[in-house]
Enzyme design. Structure first.
Site, PDB file in Angstrom:
ATOM      1  N   HIS A 174       0.830  -1.205   0.000  1.00  0.00           N
ATOM      2  CA  HIS A 174       0.000   0.000   0.000  1.00  0.00           C
ATOM      3  C   HIS A 174       0.867   1.259   0.000  1.00  0.00           C
ATOM      4  O   HIS A 174       0.910   1.981  -0.990  1.00  0.00           O
ATOM      5  CB  HIS A 174      -0.947  -0.007   1.208  1.00  0.00           C
ATOM      6  CG  HIS A 174      -1.822   1.200   1.276  1.00  0.00           C
ATOM      7  ND1 HIS A 174      -2.067   1.871   2.445  1.00  0.00           N
ATOM      8  CD2 HIS A 174      -2.504   1.869   0.303  1.00  0.00           C
ATOM      9  CE1 HIS A 174      -2.869   2.899   2.191  1.00  0.00           C
ATOM     10  NE2 HIS A 174      -3.151   2.908   0.906  1.00  0.00           N
TER      11      HIS A 174
ATOM     12  N   HIS B 166      -1.872   1.116   7.897  1.00  0.00           N
ATOM     13  CA  HIS B 166      -3.330   1.205   7.711  1.00  0.00           C
ATOM     14  C   HIS B 166      -3.945  -0.175   7.821  1.00  0.00           C
ATOM     15  O   HIS B 166      -4.989  -0.448   7.249  1.00  0.00           O
ATOM     16  CB  HIS B 166      -3.642   1.865   6.373  1.00  0.00           C
ATOM     17  CG  HIS B 166      -2.799   3.062   6.109  1.00  0.00           C
ATOM     18  ND1 HIS B 166      -1.665   3.015   5.321  1.00  0.00           N
ATOM     19  CD2 HIS B 166      -2.881   4.323   6.583  1.00  0.00           C
ATOM     20  CE1 HIS B 166      -1.094   4.212   5.304  1.00  0.00           C
ATOM     21  NE2 HIS B 166      -1.809   5.020   6.061  1.00  0.00           N
TER      22      HIS B 166
HETATM   23  S1  FES Z   1       1.075   1.104   4.299  1.00  0.00           S
HETATM   24 FE1  FES Z   1       0.273  -0.853   4.795  1.00  0.00          FE
HETATM   25  S2  FES Z   1      -1.860  -0.609   4.744  1.00  0.00           S
HETATM   26 FE2  FES Z   1      -1.088   1.360   4.231  1.00  0.00          FE
END
Ligand code: FES
Length: 173
Positions: A103, A122
């Site tokens: 992500h 997140h």
């Molecule tokens: S950096 Fe891992 S869920 Fe956003």
């Protein structure tokens, strides 16, 4: 200089300064990728076959930190204790994953209770028994899993990655 010549000169300078600004803003990774492409005549860059560890170094359901396909790409090896997708070795239970969240690049940590890699950023979660499948969170791709080979001495080699590593335009630069 006539008026229209002056305007043409101003336009040329603006164009050139814009072109240089655009070139300066190209990310370093893109330039590296372009360099790799140029070095190979535009061909695909093959993954290296890197020895990551020996089976004797693995403890059941504990991570062993490694890096693949280069030192800037942290990951882990795991011996899960049951045959799983992408599992290597005599029991088909040795897997390897990148530990950079796809992500936004946070480092992942392993939860041995449910065999997932988890992101503190997140809260994305990835199932190590299911090929790194994302089971929760904001990531939009599964976790990159290594293609592993175990030889007759128990040495574990990584020879590929099945998803794009975070922050890269090409896994092998
Ligand atoms: S950096 Fe891992 S869920 Fe956003």
């Amino acid at each position: 200089m006539k008026r229209c010549d002056k305007l043409a000169e101003v336009g040329r300078r603006r164009f050139l300064s814009g072109a240089f600004a655009a070139a300066a803003s190209v990310p370093a990774a893109t330039l590296l990728t372009e360099r790799a492409r140029a070095a190979t005549g535009g061909a695909r860059v093959d993954y290296p076959s890197n020895r990551l560890a020996n089976v004797s170094e693995l403890k059941p359901n504990e991570t062993l930190e490694v890096a693949y396909p280069d030192d800037d790409a942290p990951g882990v090896l795991l011996k899960l204790g049951k045959r799983v997708p992408g599992g290597a070795g005599p029991d088909g239970d040795i897997v390897g994953f990148s530990t950079i969240c796809p992500h936004k690049g946070f480092p992942l940590s392993y939860n041995s209770a449910d065999k997932t890699l988890n992101c503190p950023g997140h809260y994305s979660r990835f199932d190590c028994e299911a090929g790194g499948q994302q089971v929760w969170g904001q990531a939009t791709q599964n976790l990159p899993q290594y293609t592993l080979r175990v030889d007759d001495k128990g040495d574990i080699y990584a020879e590929g990655v099945d998803e794009l590593l975070y922050g890269r335009l090409s896994n092998v630069l």
